[in-house]
Design a protein around this motif. Sequence first.
Motif, PDB file in Angstrom:
ATOM      1  N   ASN A 188      -8.877   6.725   2.192  1.00 48.73           N
ATOM      2  CA  ASN A 188      -8.840   6.795   0.727  1.00 48.73           C
ATOM      3  C   ASN A 188      -7.915   5.749   0.118  1.00 48.73           C
ATOM      4  N   SER A 189      -7.795   4.604   0.783  1.00 53.29           N
ATOM      5  CA  SER A 189      -6.981   3.510   0.245  1.00 53.29           C
ATOM      6  C   SER A 189      -7.720   2.203   0.455  1.00 53.29           C
ATOM      7  N   ASP A 190      -7.667   1.340  -0.552  1.00 54.60           N
ATOM      8  CA  ASP A 190      -8.382   0.066  -0.439  1.00 54.60           C
ATOM      9  C   ASP A 190      -7.492  -1.041   0.114  1.00 54.60           C
ATOM     10  N   THR A 253       2.165  -1.355  -0.364  1.00 52.13           N
ATOM     11  CA  THR A 253       1.418  -1.537   0.869  1.00 52.13           C
ATOM     12  C   THR A 253       2.022  -2.596   1.753  1.00 52.13           C
TER      13      THR A 253
END
Length: 258
Positions: A188-190, A253
């Motif tokens: 669920n992270s790009d 990130t």
Amino acid sequence: MATAPENALPLFYNDLEPLSSVDHADFRARGLEKADFLVKQHAVPLTSDEFVAASRFYPIVFSAGDKPVPLALMGLNEGVNTFVDDEGKLKNPVYVPAYIRRYPFLLARLRPDSDELSLCFDPTSGAIAKGDEGDALFVDGKPSEAVNAVLQFCQQFEEAGQRTTMFVEELKKAELLMDGEVSIQPENSDKPFIYRGFQMIDENKLRELRGDVMRKMVQNGIMPLIFAHLFSLQLMREVFAAQVAAGKMPQVTEAPQV
């Protein structure tokens, strides 16, 4: 890594005091029920003697810089330790690095002009004090069995530290260390989390080693340590998952320093 720096205290230690049969005649040592000094510590020094045992639980990397030190990663981000709770108690049975087990004791060089090491302890640890609880440090003015056992353990740690230094020097001589980078893509992270700021074995250079160098590393026990390090890197994703489950992930990130 193996001896106390002359102008700085090693990791975990807030102060150092030489153990004395005069000053500490009626002091006792008791085990620490929790290691609160570990709560915010994500990386702990590791000796090469411990690679095989530690590789079952922790990713093993090498610190950045010209004097790399092997590290057991207990978390991937600074201030995060996935192996202890908020009070410093182990969540599950795991191998505990000797660096941790040695605390609050330490063999330290008290005089810069001498190679002699003296048994010291951190008086702020709460593990050594006057009272009726714990093991006596001295009996009739002489070191107790407990102190002799601690001294032997610290001496063994020093010897392991020397072997670790030689191990790392061999890796450097063979130019096997490279700047490490691990990218982990969470669900669920790009964007992936990218971890840098450490060193690891360059597998391409390992495969290209000359036969005589490879044979020497097998004979002197270095090769099994290299493989233990490489296999342990797979655990980075498990440690990452533990951080996610604990809700201890940074908001960015880019995580440049392991």
